[in-house]
Design a protein around this motif. Structure first.
Motif, PDB file in Angstrom:
ATOM      1  N   VAL A   1     -12.913 117.611 -15.017  1.00  0.00           N
ATOM      2  CA  VAL A   1     -12.020 118.696 -15.442  1.00  0.00           C
ATOM      3  C   VAL A   1     -10.737 118.109 -16.026  1.00  0.00           C
ATOM      4  O   VAL A   1     -10.269 118.503 -17.096  1.00  0.00           O
ATOM      5  N   GLY A   2     -10.151 117.134 -15.323  1.00  0.00           N
ATOM      6  CA  GLY A   2      -8.930 116.520 -15.811  1.00  0.00           C
ATOM      7  C   GLY A   2      -9.112 115.831 -17.149  1.00  0.00           C
ATOM      8  O   GLY A   2      -8.238 115.900 -18.024  1.00  0.00           O
ATOM      9  N   TYR A   3     -10.249 115.167 -17.321  1.00  0.00           N
ATOM     10  CA  TYR A   3     -10.520 114.475 -18.577  1.00  0.00           C
ATOM     11  C   TYR A   3     -10.736 115.454 -19.727  1.00  0.00           C
ATOM     12  O   TYR A   3     -10.148 115.324 -20.795  1.00  0.00           O
TER      13      TYR A   3
ATOM     14  N   TYR B   1      -5.742 114.060 -13.758  1.00  0.00           N
ATOM     15  CA  TYR B   1      -6.591 112.879 -13.907  1.00  0.00           C
ATOM     16  C   TYR B   1      -6.034 111.702 -13.113  1.00  0.00           C
ATOM     17  O   TYR B   1      -6.763 111.069 -12.342  1.00  0.00           O
ATOM     18  N   SER B   2      -4.749 111.421 -13.262  1.00  0.00           N
ATOM     19  CA  SER B   2      -4.171 110.267 -12.573  1.00  0.00           C
ATOM     20  C   SER B   2      -4.166 110.458 -11.059  1.00  0.00           C
ATOM     21  O   SER B   2      -4.504 109.534 -10.304  1.00  0.00           O
ATOM     22  N   HIS B   3      -3.809 111.644 -10.600  1.00  0.00           N
ATOM     23  CA  HIS B   3      -3.786 111.888  -9.159  1.00  0.00           C
ATOM     24  C   HIS B   3      -5.162 111.717  -8.548  1.00  0.00           C
ATOM     25  O   HIS B   3      -5.306 111.124  -7.468  1.00  0.00           O
TER      26      HIS B   3
ATOM     27  N   ILE C   1       0.785 104.986 -13.333  1.00  0.00           N
ATOM     28  CA  ILE C   1       0.205 103.657 -13.559  1.00  0.00           C
ATOM     29  C   ILE C   1      -1.315 103.694 -13.627  1.00  0.00           C
ATOM     30  O   ILE C   1      -1.937 102.808 -14.216  1.00  0.00           O
ATOM     31  N   GLU C   2      -1.929 104.728 -13.043  1.00  0.00           N
ATOM     32  CA  GLU C   2      -3.390 104.851 -13.129  1.00  0.00           C
ATOM     33  C   GLU C   2      -3.837 105.028 -14.580  1.00  0.00           C
ATOM     34  O   GLU C   2      -4.954 104.637 -14.952  1.00  0.00           O
ATOM     35  N   LEU C   3      -2.974 105.599 -15.399  1.00  0.00           N
ATOM     36  CA  LEU C   3      -3.325 105.859 -16.787  1.00  0.00           C
ATOM     37  C   LEU C   3      -3.276 104.606 -17.646  1.00  0.00           C
ATOM     38  O   LEU C   3      -3.777 104.581 -18.758  1.00  0.00           O
ATOM     39  N   ASP C   4      -2.663 103.531 -17.117  1.00  0.00           N
ATOM     40  CA  ASP C   4      -2.695 102.260 -17.827  1.00  0.00           C
ATOM     41  C   ASP C   4      -4.097 101.668 -17.814  1.00  0.00           C
ATOM     42  O   ASP C   4      -4.537 101.078 -18.793  1.00  0.00           O
TER      43      ASP C   4
END
Length: 204
Positions: free
Chosen positions: A86-88, A96-98, A196-199
């Motif tokens: 869903v987030g993507y 998405y990151s959480h 930072i997860e999105l890196d």
């Protein structure tokens, strides 16, 4: 398997993480709330701090989210894969990151996160040998858009899941469709610890 071209993704719900405008409502802290509502800030993430402008809404939201995470009988890994998809698909950096971070506690690793993006872009190898995952993700795609599940996808999933878990898949995907719309409309910012997860796993 349903193939989804990247161009069919909904969003972005805002221009992008680094260009994201400030939130449209104040972020509340425990001291801003009435004494009987201060327990709502036991986990003061930005989503909760924004929803705390309506304490009653936050209390119901939190209770529903807690049921999904701890009391729903659907497998935890599968639940998190649904939420990540869903987030993507909605291009929601916050969601998405959480849930990349949260999902690690439920046996979702970096390969699974990459597989979500590959599957969503038409890979026939992602989640090969996991028909339950593919059936649940196919339902999720259709719940995101057009907003309902067709008979073919429902019949395929019905052969793999109990009626309880079929209902759980619908409820979880639908709940997080609501969440990403709140995030996007209110322009809730991703906290640095999650950004930072999105890196490692960028949405773009």
């Amino acid at each position: 398997m349903t193939s989804i071209d990247r161009s069919t993704r909904i969003g972005p719900l805002w221009a992008g993480l680094h260009a994201q405008p400030a939130a449209r409502v104040p972020y509340r802290d425990a001291q801003d709330l009435a004494p009987q509502d201060r327990d709502l800030m036991s986990r003061p993430i930005n989503l909760f701090r924004a929803l705390a402008n309506s304490p009653g809404a936050l209390r119901v939201h939190h209770a529903f989210g807690e049921w999904i995470r701890w009391d729903c009988t659907l497998d935890g890994r599968l639940r998190e894969l649904i939420i990540l998809l869903v987030g993507y698909l909605t291009h929601s950096p916050y969601e998405y990151s959480h849930h990349i971070a949260i999902a690690r506690s439920f046996d979702v690793d970096s390969d699974d996160v990459r597989a979500i993006t590959e599957w969503a872009n038409g890979s026939t190898e992602a989640f090969a040998g996991e028909p339950e995952v593919i059936a649940a993700l196919t339902m999720t795609v259709q719940i995101v858009e057009p907003g309902t599940v067709d008979d073919e996808a429902w019949t395929r999933a019905s052969a793999l899941f109990s009626e309880e878990n079929l209902t759980d898949i619908v409820v979880i995907a639908s709940f997080y469709c609501y969440v990403v719309r709140v995030l996007g409309t209110v322009r809730i910012e991703v906290e640095p610890d999650y950004a930072i997860e999105l890196d490692t796993h960028p949405l773009d």
